[in-house]
Motif scaffolding. Structure first.
Motif, PDB file in Angstrom:
ATOM      1  N   ARG A  64       3.602  -3.349 -30.837  1.00 54.46           N
ATOM      2  CA  ARG A  64       2.498  -3.540 -31.778  1.00 54.46           C
ATOM      3  C   ARG A  64       1.921  -4.944 -31.599  1.00 54.46           C
ATOM      4  O   ARG A  64       2.662  -5.913 -31.475  1.00 54.46           O
ATOM      5  N   ARG A  65       0.604  -5.037 -31.636  1.00 57.82           N
ATOM      6  CA  ARG A  65      -0.054  -6.324 -31.412  1.00 57.82           C
ATOM      7  C   ARG A  65      -0.462  -6.991 -32.713  1.00 57.82           C
ATOM      8  O   ARG A  65      -0.985  -8.107 -32.706  1.00 57.82           O
ATOM      9  N   ASP A  66      -0.271  -6.309 -33.838  1.00 63.13           N
ATOM     10  CA  ASP A  66      -0.742  -6.839 -35.123  1.00 63.13           C
ATOM     11  C   ASP A  66       0.397  -7.448 -35.944  1.00 63.13           C
ATOM     12  O   ASP A  66       0.247  -7.700 -37.135  1.00 63.13           O
ATOM     13  N   VAL A  67       1.523  -7.699 -35.292  1.00 63.70           N
ATOM     14  CA  VAL A  67       2.698  -8.226 -35.993  1.00 63.70           C
ATOM     15  C   VAL A  67       2.846  -9.710 -35.657  1.00 63.70           C
ATOM     16  O   VAL A  67       2.852 -10.083 -34.489  1.00 63.70           O
ATOM     17  N   LEU A  68       2.959 -10.542 -36.681  1.00 65.92           N
ATOM     18  CA  LEU A  68       3.070 -11.993 -36.470  1.00 65.92           C
ATOM     19  C   LEU A  68       4.408 -12.560 -36.924  1.00 65.92           C
ATOM     20  O   LEU A  68       4.730 -13.712 -36.617  1.00 65.92           O
ATOM     21  N   ALA A  69       5.187 -11.778 -37.652  1.00 66.32           N
ATOM     22  CA  ALA A  69       6.506 -12.244 -38.097  1.00 66.32           C
ATOM     23  C   ALA A  69       7.429 -11.036 -38.186  1.00 66.32           C
ATOM     24  O   ALA A  69       6.995  -9.935 -38.538  1.00 66.32           O
ATOM     25  N   VAL A  70       8.694 -11.255 -37.831  1.00 64.99           N
ATOM     26  CA  VAL A  70       9.662 -10.155 -37.772  1.00 64.99           C
ATOM     27  C   VAL A  70      11.037 -10.639 -38.241  1.00 64.99           C
ATOM     28  O   VAL A  70      11.299 -11.841 -38.291  1.00 64.99           O
ATOM     29  N   HIS A  71      11.896  -9.689 -38.558  1.00 69.08           N
ATOM     30  CA  HIS A  71      13.320  -9.975 -38.655  1.00 69.08           C
ATOM     31  C   HIS A  71      13.875  -9.972 -37.233  1.00 69.08           C
ATOM     32  O   HIS A  71      13.905  -8.903 -36.588  1.00 69.08           O
ATOM     33  N   PRO A  72      14.322 -11.111 -36.682  1.00 66.66           N
ATOM     34  CA  PRO A  72      14.797 -11.103 -35.295  1.00 66.66           C
ATOM     35  C   PRO A  72      15.860 -10.031 -35.051  1.00 66.66           C
ATOM     36  O   PRO A  72      16.708  -9.769 -35.900  1.00 66.66           O
ATOM     37  N   ARG A  73      15.766  -9.414 -33.890  1.00 67.16           N
ATOM     38  CA  ARG A  73      16.666  -8.364 -33.438  1.00 67.16           C
ATOM     39  C   ARG A  73      16.660  -7.152 -34.385  1.00 67.16           C
ATOM     40  O   ARG A  73      17.634  -6.398 -34.432  1.00 67.16           O
ATOM     41  N   ASP A  74      15.558  -6.964 -35.098  1.00 63.90           N
ATOM     42  CA  ASP A  74      15.404  -5.833 -36.024  1.00 63.90           C
ATOM     43  C   ASP A  74      16.527  -5.772 -37.051  1.00 63.90           C
ATOM     44  O   ASP A  74      16.847  -4.701 -37.559  1.00 63.90           O
ATOM     45  N   ASP A  75      17.126  -6.926 -37.346  1.00 62.48           N
ATOM     46  CA  ASP A  75      18.239  -6.964 -38.289  1.00 62.48           C
ATOM     47  C   ASP A  75      17.735  -7.589 -39.597  1.00 62.48           C
ATOM     48  O   ASP A  75      17.396  -8.776 -39.636  1.00 62.48           O
ATOM     49  N   PRO A  76      17.675  -6.787 -40.670  1.00 58.14           N
ATOM     50  CA  PRO A  76      17.101  -7.297 -41.924  1.00 58.14           C
ATOM     51  C   PRO A  76      17.858  -8.494 -42.498  1.00 58.14           C
ATOM     52  O   PRO A  76      17.319  -9.201 -43.352  1.00 58.14           O
ATOM     53  N   ARG A  77      19.093  -8.735 -42.017  1.00 55.98           N
ATOM     54  CA  ARG A  77      19.817  -9.924 -42.493  1.00 55.98           C
ATOM     55  C   ARG A  77      19.256 -11.210 -41.895  1.00 55.98           C
ATOM     56  O   ARG A  77      19.493 -12.295 -42.416  1.00 55.98           O
ATOM     57  N   ASN A  78      18.530 -11.096 -40.778  1.00 52.95           N
ATOM     58  CA  ASN A  78      17.901 -12.284 -40.198  1.00 52.95           C
ATOM     59  C   ASN A  78      16.599 -12.578 -40.944  1.00 52.95           C
ATOM     60  O   ASN A  78      15.792 -11.678 -41.160  1.00 52.95           O
ATOM     61  N   PRO A  92       1.053 -10.733 -30.467  1.00 50.46           N
ATOM     62  CA  PRO A  92      -0.379 -10.506 -30.182  1.00 50.46           C
ATOM     63  C   PRO A  92      -0.662 -10.079 -28.740  1.00 50.46           C
ATOM     64  O   PRO A  92      -1.482  -9.180 -28.512  1.00 50.46           O
ATOM     65  N   ASN A  93      -0.025 -10.721 -27.781  1.00 56.29           N
ATOM     66  CA  ASN A  93      -0.139 -10.301 -26.376  1.00 56.29           C
ATOM     67  C   ASN A  93       1.252  -9.919 -25.900  1.00 56.29           C
ATOM     68  O   ASN A  93       2.058 -10.792 -25.534  1.00 56.29           O
ATOM     69  N   PRO A  94       1.582  -8.635 -25.911  1.00 62.78           N
ATOM     70  CA  PRO A  94       2.966  -8.224 -25.668  1.00 62.78           C
ATOM     71  C   PRO A  94       3.349  -8.252 -24.187  1.00 62.78           C
ATOM     72  O   PRO A  94       3.557  -7.220 -23.557  1.00 62.78           O
ATOM     73  N   VAL A  95       3.433  -9.475 -23.658  1.00 56.97           N
ATOM     74  CA  VAL A  95       3.898  -9.665 -22.283  1.00 56.97           C
ATOM     75  C   VAL A  95       5.403  -9.882 -22.335  1.00 56.97           C
ATOM     76  O   VAL A  95       5.863 -10.808 -23.006  1.00 56.97           O
ATOM     77  N   GLY A  96       6.148  -9.044 -21.653  1.00 59.79           N
ATOM     78  CA  GLY A  96       7.595  -9.198 -21.584  1.00 59.79           C
ATOM     79  C   GLY A  96       7.973 -10.159 -20.475  1.00 59.79           C
ATOM     80  O   GLY A  96       7.339 -10.169 -19.423  1.00 59.79           O
ATOM     81  N   LEU A  97       9.010 -10.955 -20.728  1.00 58.46           N
ATOM     82  CA  LEU A  97       9.504 -11.901 -19.730  1.00 58.46           C
ATOM     83  C   LEU A  97      10.964 -11.570 -19.472  1.00 58.46           C
ATOM     84  O   LEU A  97      11.788 -11.612 -20.393  1.00 58.46           O
ATOM     85  N   HIS A  98      11.296 -11.231 -18.237  1.00 57.00           N
ATOM     86  CA  HIS A  98      12.617 -10.727 -17.880  1.00 57.00           C
ATOM     87  C   HIS A  98      13.116 -11.493 -16.665  1.00 57.00           C
ATOM     88  O   HIS A  98      12.407 -11.573 -15.655  1.00 57.00           O
ATOM     89  N   ARG A  99      14.320 -12.006 -16.741  1.00 58.31           N
ATOM     90  CA  ARG A  99      14.887 -12.634 -15.557  1.00 58.31           C
ATOM     91  C   ARG A  99      15.808 -11.641 -14.875  1.00 58.31           C
ATOM     92  O   ARG A  99      16.742 -11.129 -15.503  1.00 58.31           O
ATOM     93  N   VAL A 100      15.566 -11.391 -13.611  1.00 61.42           N
ATOM     94  CA  VAL A 100      16.309 -10.359 -12.891  1.00 61.42           C
ATOM     95  C   VAL A 100      16.783 -10.880 -11.541  1.00 61.42           C
ATOM     96  O   VAL A 100      16.323 -11.905 -11.041  1.00 61.42           O
ATOM     97  N   ARG A 101      17.700 -10.116 -10.939  1.00 68.00           N
ATOM     98  CA  ARG A 101      18.195 -10.403  -9.599  1.00 68.00           C
ATOM     99  C   ARG A 101      17.885  -9.195  -8.720  1.00 68.00           C
ATOM    100  O   ARG A 101      18.168  -8.049  -9.109  1.00 68.00           O
ATOM    101  N   VAL A 102      17.313  -9.460  -7.553  1.00 69.15           N
ATOM    102  CA  VAL A 102      17.014  -8.368  -6.619  1.00 69.15           C
ATOM    103  C   VAL A 102      18.300  -7.940  -5.927  1.00 69.15           C
ATOM    104  O   VAL A 102      19.052  -8.783  -5.416  1.00 69.15           O
ATOM    105  N   VAL A 103      18.536  -6.613  -5.918  1.00 64.56           N
ATOM    106  CA  VAL A 103      19.723  -6.120  -5.219  1.00 64.56           C
ATOM    107  C   VAL A 103      19.364  -5.381  -3.935  1.00 64.56           C
ATOM    108  O   VAL A 103      20.204  -5.259  -3.037  1.00 64.56           O
ATOM    109  N   ALA A 104      18.136  -4.892  -3.814  1.00 68.16           N
ATOM    110  CA  ALA A 104      17.732  -4.191  -2.590  1.00 68.16           C
ATOM    111  C   ALA A 104      16.219  -4.083  -2.559  1.00 68.16           C
ATOM    112  O   ALA A 104      15.557  -4.116  -3.604  1.00 68.16           O
TER     113      ALA A 104
END
Lengths: 134, 134
Positions: A64-78, A92-104
């Motif tokens: 969702r692009r209209d969300v500006l604040a969340v409970h981190p990790r979808d845990d309502p205790r946070n 607002p701009n849902p770009v994911g950032l992932h660090r990976v290792r190439v295996v093949a």
């Protein structure tokens, strides 16, 4: 403000099909996955090789692009936290950032470890990790 | 393939005005700069604080999108390399990835260290660094 157009350079092929069931971060137990590049960007991907440490940028198309604040990790205790201080996929701009290792590498298909994106997630960019996690 | 729209959430205010004169990477001597957030995303930025380690994603608006291979670091002695194996700003989706440290917060203005983006660069996203440079 001017807007800009992301044109995906490929997509993720992964056994993860359900966002809710996926790990929150790649190092929390994501399965191996493939980066599948579009033939039009083959030249850009030609030097990727097993052992490379990469940052993968994705477009989190289920976010969702209209969300500006969340409970981190979808845990309502946070306590509710501004999204720029969280790794929530909803932002607002849902770009994911992932660090990976190439295996093949198999032509336009690059197999990687630690990618938590779901099957079909569009690829925005791939960059090498340099100097100490940057 | 579907395309997606980046709507900037702010911009960079920096003494760097000339891409050619800017350092290639933030840790190579970039000056301090401000992230200036749009009032519409204030809630997203409300928890940013001095000392935070962040990934800043920018839109490198001066980059070329039709380049798939480059001499890394603009040095002709480096062999031509596919852009997904380089940090060249020229690439199909020119999203910049910068790791910075927050030094001060003043409302919607966040002062950071080690940001090599030029003045006026659009902000795409800001995320905390978690777990070992990821």
């Amino acid at each position: 403000m001017t807007s800009y157009e992301i044109r995906p350079v490929g997509y993720v092929e992964s056994p993860l099909v359900d966002g809710a069931g996926a790990p929150k971060q790649g190092f929390e137990g994501a399965p191996e996955a493939w980066l599948v590049f579009d033939p039009g960007v083959a030249e850009g991907a030609r030097d990727l090789a097993a052992g490379d440490d990469l940052f993968v940028l994705t477009w989190l198309h289920q976010a969702r692009r209209d969300v500006l604040a969340v409970h981190p990790r979808d845990d309502p205790r946070n306590p509710v936290t501004g999204v720029f201080s969280t790794r929530s996929q909803d932002r607002p701009n849902p770009v994911g950032l992932h660090r990976v290792r190439v295996v093949a590498v198999d032509g336009l298909r690059v197999r990687v470890r630690d990618l938590e994106a779901v099957d079909g997630t569009p690829l925005v960019d791939v960059k090498p990790v340099i100097a100490d996690g940057r």
